[in-house]
Design an enzyme around this catalytic site. Structure first.
Site, PDB file in Angstrom:
ATOM      1  N   SER A  67       5.094  -8.457  -8.854  1.00  0.00           N
ATOM      2  CA  SER A  67       6.501  -8.554  -8.598  1.00  0.00           C
ATOM      3  C   SER A  67       7.049  -7.501  -7.621  1.00  0.00           C
ATOM      4  CB  SER A  67       7.262  -8.432  -9.918  1.00  0.00           C
ATOM      5  OG  SER A  67       7.106  -7.136 -10.461  1.00  0.00           O
ATOM      6  N   LYS A  76      12.001   0.003  -5.698  1.00  0.00           N
ATOM      7  CA  LYS A  76      12.104  -1.340  -6.277  1.00  0.00           C
ATOM      8  C   LYS A  76      13.434  -1.447  -7.038  1.00  0.00           C
ATOM      9  CE  LYS A  76       9.317  -4.463  -9.213  1.00  0.00           C
ATOM     10  NZ  LYS A  76       8.084  -4.579 -10.028  1.00  0.00           N
ATOM     11  N   SER A 112       1.757  -5.788 -11.134  1.00  0.00           N
ATOM     12  CA  SER A 112       2.867  -5.921 -10.182  1.00  0.00           C
ATOM     13  C   SER A 112       2.923  -4.868  -9.087  1.00  0.00           C
ATOM     14  CB  SER A 112       4.204  -5.928 -10.930  1.00  0.00           C
ATOM     15  OG  SER A 112       4.458  -7.206 -11.465  1.00  0.00           O
TER      16      SER A 112
END
Lengths: 489, 98
Positions: free
Chosen positions: A155, A80, A179
């Site tokens: 997210s 990420k 997330s």
């Protein structure tokens, strides 16, 4: 032997590498080819590290030859974009960090590298991890591999989509209020948020420091356990990382749940939960019961206060954390600024996207003079009550089973104009962050429209082993075959 | 819906060093009102005597030995600066010239 290595789990890849059936270079190339074939449609990656991946793969092959390989040696991993890496840029998918090159690697990145993992690149996310759809990225809109007109969740949407679309075996995400778990549920993969303090956050760009935690997204529970073995543990660079022994989590994967009491919180199965999610989640509980686990009713009476508590605390912390992006030492500096005050204001106002600005304003409001006691302090008091709620529930069970999300994945754009509606959908995931507990999201079925549905197992602090055991036993015995996304045109 | 004035939003934005354009300020007035009204839900709970929970782990300060160790080299610390003279970060003028 020719196989689609890109679609394999980490343990399948690791076994094949050690048996000599394939090389790490071939596995990496297979994933890079897969990215070329599908990422134009999925748009999970913001950066693909072709040369670096092949270099790491060659190093992994050398380790395998030398007999010094571990379970993640040669295994493809995506990261990420919230994790600092010396390779490539680290942008949090924000304009304000465009082109930022970290002078150091996050501890998780370093640990994975030392374990021989092969990094394929950085994946998309909501800007600064703020959002539940990945649509708040300043870079691109990631699609759900199961239905390209739907969001992957957020997210860590790029992480979940890259795993689901077989563009990597494992991805590393971060979870402040769900997330990791929510996109894992939306994309049909396994996602785990470890206990607060389990994993060093050195090099994780901070969103809400009392809630943030790093964790894996993978194709199955075993791969999550293997990844945890590598990334967990005390780090002198992060004073909030806990000095607690890290067991070998794969040893928990016995398939046996006969001694476990699984709590079902009454408050999670009310009319607010859609039938399409309720059915598979209840069925998952029955599967564990069939394997010998005891189901018990538990109560989380404060569940309905979790969203309000969470969005006060996380925005307050975000407003403080994001104050560092002032255009002085790194990041965007607005060229129109004539003096230092202008530089702060213009850089922030033109560098941060709308959701980030909304949360900074909200967080500043709840911390401001006259409102601090009524909102921030109140939320911190309720946070303790919420934690006590979980402690009470754990007096009568070993793990709590509940939904991850009230519904399957949203259509693109569906949540964009209604922030409160988007916040409310975090109801089942955020309590865990407030209480600092570990939780795992495991696929448990599909809707009639073919969208994946997840169930969540929550454990006691530092007892990841129990929820991994239950999740693995479920996976082993549920007979759920989601199949793979078709990824048509 | 909580009554949030546009001036409240602008005041708080200024505290956060944000300058909102008209459309963004208008939108935030509505959104903030709605979100803060929702947060008033917490007033249903009696939290008298409950200690605020600042952190997920009840940790106290973590000390380390006071010894020097290598830190980020100056070059690396400056590599992302929008402006630098090689030794310092440079920023626009702070005080107006006479």
């Amino acid at each position: 032997m020719s196989r689609d290595w890109f679609g394999c789990t980490a343990h399948e890849i690791s076994d094949a590498l050690r048996s000599g059936a394939v090389t790490a270079r071939e596995v990496a190339q297979s994933c890079l080819d897969r990215i070329d074939a599908v990422d134009g449609r999925v748009q999970a990656y913001v950066e693909v590290w072709r040369d670096e991946a092949l270099r790491q793969a060659d190093a992994a092959d050398a380790r395998i030859q030398a007999g010094t390989a571990g379970p993640l040696t040669g295994v493809p991993v995506s990261l990420k974009d919230v994790l600092c890496t010396q390779t490539g840029a680290t942008t949090c998918c924000s304009r304000i960090l465009e082109g930022y090159r970290s002078p150091f690697d996050a501890t998780v990145v370093r640990r994975l590298q030392e374990a021989g993992a092969v990094f394929l690149g950085k994946v998309n996310m909501d800007e600064f991890a703020m959002g539940s759809t990945t649509e708040n990225s300043a870079r691109q809109v990631t699609r759900n591999p199961w239905d390209l007109e739907r969001v992957p969740g957020g997210s860590s949407g790029g992480s979940a989509a890259s795993v689901a679309a077989d563009e990597t075996a494992i991805s590393i995400g971060s979870d402040t209020g769900g997330s990791i778990r929510q996109p894992a549920a939306f994309c049909g993969c396994v996602g785990m948020k470890p206990t607060y303090g389990r994993v060093s956050r050195y090099g994780l760009v901070a969103f809400a420091s009392s809630l943030d935690q790093i964790g894996p997204l993978a194709k199955d529970v075993r791969d999550c356990a293997t990844t945890l073995n590598v990334i967990c543990g005390r780090d002198p660079h992060d004073s909030t990382s806990a000095d607690v022994p890290v067991p070998d989590f794969t040893e928990a994967l016995t398939g046996d749940v006969g001694d476990l009491r699984i709590g079902l919180p009454r408050e999670c199965f009310t009319e607010d939960l859609s039938d399409v999610v309720r059915g598979p989640v209840i069925q998952a509980a029955r599967t564990l019961e069939d394997r010998g686990a005891t189901l018990v009713d538990v109560d989380l009476p404060l569940l309905r206060y979790a969203v309000a508590t969470y969005y006060i605390i996380c925005t307050a912390e975000a407003s403080a954390n994001l104050a560092r992006f002032d255009g002085v030492r790194y990041g965007y500096r607005d060229p129109d600024a004539k003096n230092v005050q202008d530089m702060y204001v213009l850089s922030k106002s033109r560098g941060f996207g709308p959701e980030v600005q909304r949360r900074i304003v909200l967080g500043t409001y709840v911390l401001s003079s006259g409102y601090y006691d009524a909102y921030y302090l109140k939320a911190q008091r309720v946070r303790r009550l919420i934690r006590d709620d979980y402690a009470r529930a754990f007096a009568s069970c070993d793990a709590i089973l509940m939904p991850v999300t009230p519904s399957p994945a949203y259509r693109l754009g569906e949540m964009l104009d209604d922030p409160l509606q988007m916040y409310l959908a975090d109801i089942y995931t955020i309590g865990v962050n407030l209480a600092g507990l570990p939780a795992i999201s495991v696929p448990c079925g599909k809707s009639s429209a073919g969208l994946p549905i997840g169930m969540q197992l929550v454990g006691k602090a530092f007892d990841e082993a129990t929820i991994l055991r239950a999740a693995h036993a479920y996976e082993l015995h549920a007979g759920i075959a989601l199949g793979r996304p078709a990824l048509a045109g | 819906m909580k009554e949030i004035a546009r001036s409240d939003v602008e005041y708080v934005a200024a505290l956060a060093q944000l300058k909102l354009d008209d459309a963004a300020a208008d939108r935030l007035v509505g959104e903030l009102g709605e979100i803060l009204a929702y947060m008033d839900l917490l007033n249903e709970l009696d939290t008298e005597g409950v200690e605020p929970m600042m952190h997920a782990l009840e940790v106290t300060n973590v000390y380390r030995d006071d010894v020097t160790a290598p830190s980020l080299p100056r070059e690396a610390a400056l590599q992302n600066a929008p402006r630098t003279d090689g030794a310092y970060f440079l920023v626009p003028r702070i005080l107006d010239q006479e």
